[in-house]
Design an enzyme around this catalytic site. Structure first.
Site, PDB file in Angstrom:
ATOM      1  N   SER A 141       0.856  -1.194   0.000  1.00 49.33           N
ATOM      2  CA  SER A 141       0.000   0.000   0.000  1.00 49.33           C
ATOM      3  C   SER A 141       0.887   1.237   0.000  1.00 49.33           C
ATOM      4  O   SER A 141       2.066   1.174   0.369  1.00 49.33           O
ATOM      5  CB  SER A 141      -0.862   0.005   1.266  1.00 49.33           C
ATOM      6  OG  SER A 141      -1.525   1.228   1.438  1.00 49.33           O
ATOM      7  N   TYR A 154      -1.698  -0.606  10.733  1.00 51.47           N
ATOM      8  CA  TYR A 154      -1.889  -0.980   9.316  1.00 51.47           C
ATOM      9  C   TYR A 154      -0.607  -0.673   8.538  1.00 51.47           C
ATOM     10  O   TYR A 154      -0.108  -1.519   7.781  1.00 51.47           O
ATOM     11  CB  TYR A 154      -3.074  -0.205   8.732  1.00 51.47           C
ATOM     12  CG  TYR A 154      -3.356  -0.509   7.269  1.00 51.47           C
ATOM     13  CD1 TYR A 154      -3.846  -1.744   6.874  1.00 51.47           C
ATOM     14  CD2 TYR A 154      -3.128   0.455   6.279  1.00 51.47           C
ATOM     15  CE1 TYR A 154      -4.106  -2.028   5.542  1.00 51.47           C
ATOM     16  CE2 TYR A 154      -3.393   0.187   4.942  1.00 51.47           C
ATOM     17  CZ  TYR A 154      -3.880  -1.057   4.570  1.00 51.47           C
ATOM     18  OH  TYR A 154      -4.132  -1.331   3.244  1.00 51.47           O
TER      19      TYR A 154
HETATM   20  P1  NDP Z   1     -11.585  -5.897   0.163  1.00 52.11           P
HETATM   21  O1  NDP Z   1     -12.081  -5.698   1.557  1.00 52.11           O
HETATM   22  O2  NDP Z   1     -12.533  -5.838  -0.962  1.00 52.11           O
HETATM   23  O3  NDP Z   1     -10.782  -7.277   0.052  1.00 52.11           O
HETATM   24  C1  NDP Z   1     -10.102  -7.855   1.118  1.00 52.11           C
HETATM   25  C2  NDP Z   1     -10.038  -9.343   0.884  1.00 52.11           C
HETATM   26  O4  NDP Z   1      -9.253  -9.933   1.937  1.00 52.11           O
HETATM   27  C3  NDP Z   1     -11.405 -10.002   0.912  1.00 52.11           C
HETATM   28  O5  NDP Z   1     -11.505 -10.859  -0.186  1.00 52.11           O
HETATM   29  C4  NDP Z   1     -11.411 -10.794   2.215  1.00 52.11           C
HETATM   30  O6  NDP Z   1     -12.135 -12.008   2.003  1.00 52.11           O
HETATM   31  C5  NDP Z   1      -9.931 -11.079   2.389  1.00 52.11           C
HETATM   32  N1  NDP Z   1      -9.539 -11.367   3.766  1.00 52.11           N
HETATM   33  C6  NDP Z   1      -9.526 -10.532   4.822  1.00 52.11           C
HETATM   34  N2  NDP Z   1      -9.118 -11.177   5.921  1.00 52.11           N
HETATM   35  C7  NDP Z   1      -8.853 -12.468   5.537  1.00 52.11           C
HETATM   36  C8  NDP Z   1      -8.429 -13.630   6.207  1.00 52.11           C
HETATM   37  N3  NDP Z   1      -8.157 -13.638   7.521  1.00 52.11           N
HETATM   38  N4  NDP Z   1      -8.277 -14.762   5.490  1.00 52.11           N
HETATM   39  C9  NDP Z   1      -8.549 -14.779   4.184  1.00 52.11           C
HETATM   40  N5  NDP Z   1      -8.980 -13.716   3.486  1.00 52.11           N
HETATM   41  C10 NDP Z   1      -9.135 -12.575   4.169  1.00 52.11           C
HETATM   42  O7  NDP Z   1     -10.448  -4.797  -0.001  1.00 52.11           O
HETATM   43  P2  NDP Z   1      -9.308  -4.567  -1.103  1.00 52.11           P
HETATM   44  O8  NDP Z   1      -9.565  -5.321  -2.335  1.00 52.11           O
HETATM   45  O9  NDP Z   1      -9.124  -3.117  -1.176  1.00 52.11           O
HETATM   46  O10 NDP Z   1      -8.038  -5.154  -0.335  1.00 52.11           O
HETATM   47  C11 NDP Z   1      -7.144  -6.082  -0.897  1.00 52.11           C
HETATM   48  C12 NDP Z   1      -5.722  -5.717  -0.471  1.00 52.11           C
HETATM   49  O11 NDP Z   1      -5.386  -4.448  -1.034  1.00 52.11           O
HETATM   50  C13 NDP Z   1      -5.523  -5.581   1.041  1.00 52.11           C
HETATM   51  O12 NDP Z   1      -4.321  -6.207   1.406  1.00 52.11           O
HETATM   52  C14 NDP Z   1      -5.428  -4.077   1.245  1.00 52.11           C
HETATM   53  O13 NDP Z   1      -4.659  -3.749   2.374  1.00 52.11           O
HETATM   54  C15 NDP Z   1      -4.758  -3.659  -0.051  1.00 52.11           C
HETATM   55  N6  NDP Z   1      -4.903  -2.256  -0.392  1.00 52.11           N
HETATM   56  C16 NDP Z   1      -6.144  -1.724  -0.671  1.00 52.11           C
HETATM   57  C17 NDP Z   1      -6.256  -0.371  -0.937  1.00 52.11           C
HETATM   58  C18 NDP Z   1      -7.581   0.281  -1.178  1.00 52.11           C
HETATM   59  O14 NDP Z   1      -7.635   1.527  -1.140  1.00 52.11           O
HETATM   60  N7  NDP Z   1      -8.652  -0.451  -1.423  1.00 52.11           N
HETATM   61  C19 NDP Z   1      -5.076   0.490  -0.996  1.00 52.11           C
HETATM   62  C20 NDP Z   1      -3.852  -0.170  -0.719  1.00 52.11           C
HETATM   63  C21 NDP Z   1      -3.770  -1.498  -0.443  1.00 52.11           C
HETATM   64  P3  NDP Z   1     -13.072 -12.737   3.072  1.00 52.11           P
HETATM   65  O15 NDP Z   1     -13.633 -11.685   3.986  1.00 52.11           O
HETATM   66  O16 NDP Z   1     -14.102 -13.406   2.219  1.00 52.11           O
HETATM   67  O17 NDP Z   1     -12.166 -13.719   3.756  1.00 52.11           O
END
Ligand code: NDP
Length: 245
Positions: A141, A154
């Site tokens: 990020s 974070y």
């Molecule tokens: P979402 O919340 O849409 O996606 C997050 C995903 O992580 C979900 O599919 C969720 O699936 C999964 N997840 C969370 N905890 C767990 C766990 N314990 N085990 C397995 N899966 C898990 O957000 P984003 O797509 O934005 O996030 C994806 C990545 O991108 C993250 O690492 C985030 O930090 C990073 N990011 C996002 C930014 C943004 O602005 N959106 C900016 C910078 C980085 P489920 O709940 O079904 O398990």
């Protein structure tokens, strides 16, 4: 942008049930990958696997549970012949003023964002190194470069991902290319899980006007993976054009 089809390549995407993970799964399937979709919300990834076709499978796996990751790796080996790509994407962003009230959030973020990526990688590493060239995509990020008030833990998880990725890059070259992706604000459900109400509302306002889509990020990742094996794109920082920091 068109990329050549990649018949037979298998990608494992953690956090594939929404946002950047789901969009990347779609982008990779569109150029010929078979995708193993990992997440906790099995209904979502099963629907996505059906949509993608091409042998893609859904595997319920919590990245904080090593046994579930080991079982997922076994299925990927047995059913798909092993992973060529691992995308460590699963994560949560539980922002808020630093306080004992949020100590559970801190553990959740470290265990999912940082330890989850490390564990998934050690579990899938044999598969990544046993084919004709592997790829590891680590989703960091902007917060992995810039710490701000209320994002400390974070940011710590993402700074951790950055340092660990560079170390791995040196250890695994040239067999596995390691790429760090550092997005700014992307329009996903990420802020909806913030437990501190005032912080959630403030952050959500910024996400309500987000211009960068998960598909934008997915296109970049597909581009990185499609480069010829002699070229490794190790780091990509991408932000909305009007995002200051
Ligand atoms: P979402 O919340 O849409 O996606 C997050 C995903 O992580 C979900 O599919 C969720 O699936 C999964 N997840 C969370 N905890 C767990 C766990 N314990 N085990 C397995 N899966 C898990 O957000 P984003 O797509 O934005 O996030 C994806 C990545 O991108 C993250 O690492 C985030 O930090 C990073 N990011 C996002 C930014 C943004 O602005 N959106 C900016 C910078 C980085 P489920 O709940 O079904 O398990």
């Amino acid at each position: 942008m068109s990329t050549p089809p990649i018949p037979g390549r298998v990608a494992v995407v953690t956090g594939a049930s929404s946002g950047i993970g789901a969009a990347t799964a779609r982008a990779l399937a569109a150029v010929g990958y078979t995708v193993a979709l990992l997440a906790r919300r099995i209904d979502r990834i099963e629907a996505l696997a059906r949509e993608l076709g091409n042998g893609s499978i859904a595997i319920r796996a919590d990245v904080t549970d090593r046994d579930q990751l080991v079982a997922a790796a076994r299925r990927v080996q047995d059913e798909l012949g092993g992973a060529d790509v691992l995308m460590n994407n699963a994560g949560v962003m539980l922002l808020g003023p630093f306080s004992s009230k949020r100590r559970d959030d801190y553990r959740t973020m470290v265990e999912a964002n940082l330890l989850g990526a490390i564990t998934a990688t050690e579990v899938f590493l044999d598969q990544l190194t046993s084919g004709s060239g592997g790829d590891l995509i680590n989703i960091s990020s902007v917060a992995g470069r810039t710490a701000r008030a209320t994002n400390g833990v974070y940011a710590a998880t993402k700074w951790g991902i950055n340092g660990w990725s560079e170390s791995l890059r040196q250890e695994l070259l040239p067999d596995v290319r390691v790429t760090l992706i550092e997005p700014g604000v992307v329009d996903t459900e990420l802020p909806s899980h913030i437990t501190d109400e005032a912080t959630r509302e403030a952050v959500q306002k910024g996400y309500d006007v987000a211009t960068v889509t998960p598909e934008d990020v997915a296109e970049v990742i597909a581009f990185v993976l499609a480069r010829p094996r002699h070229l490794a794109i190790n780091e990509v920082l991408l932000r909305p054009a009007d995002q200051l920091g």
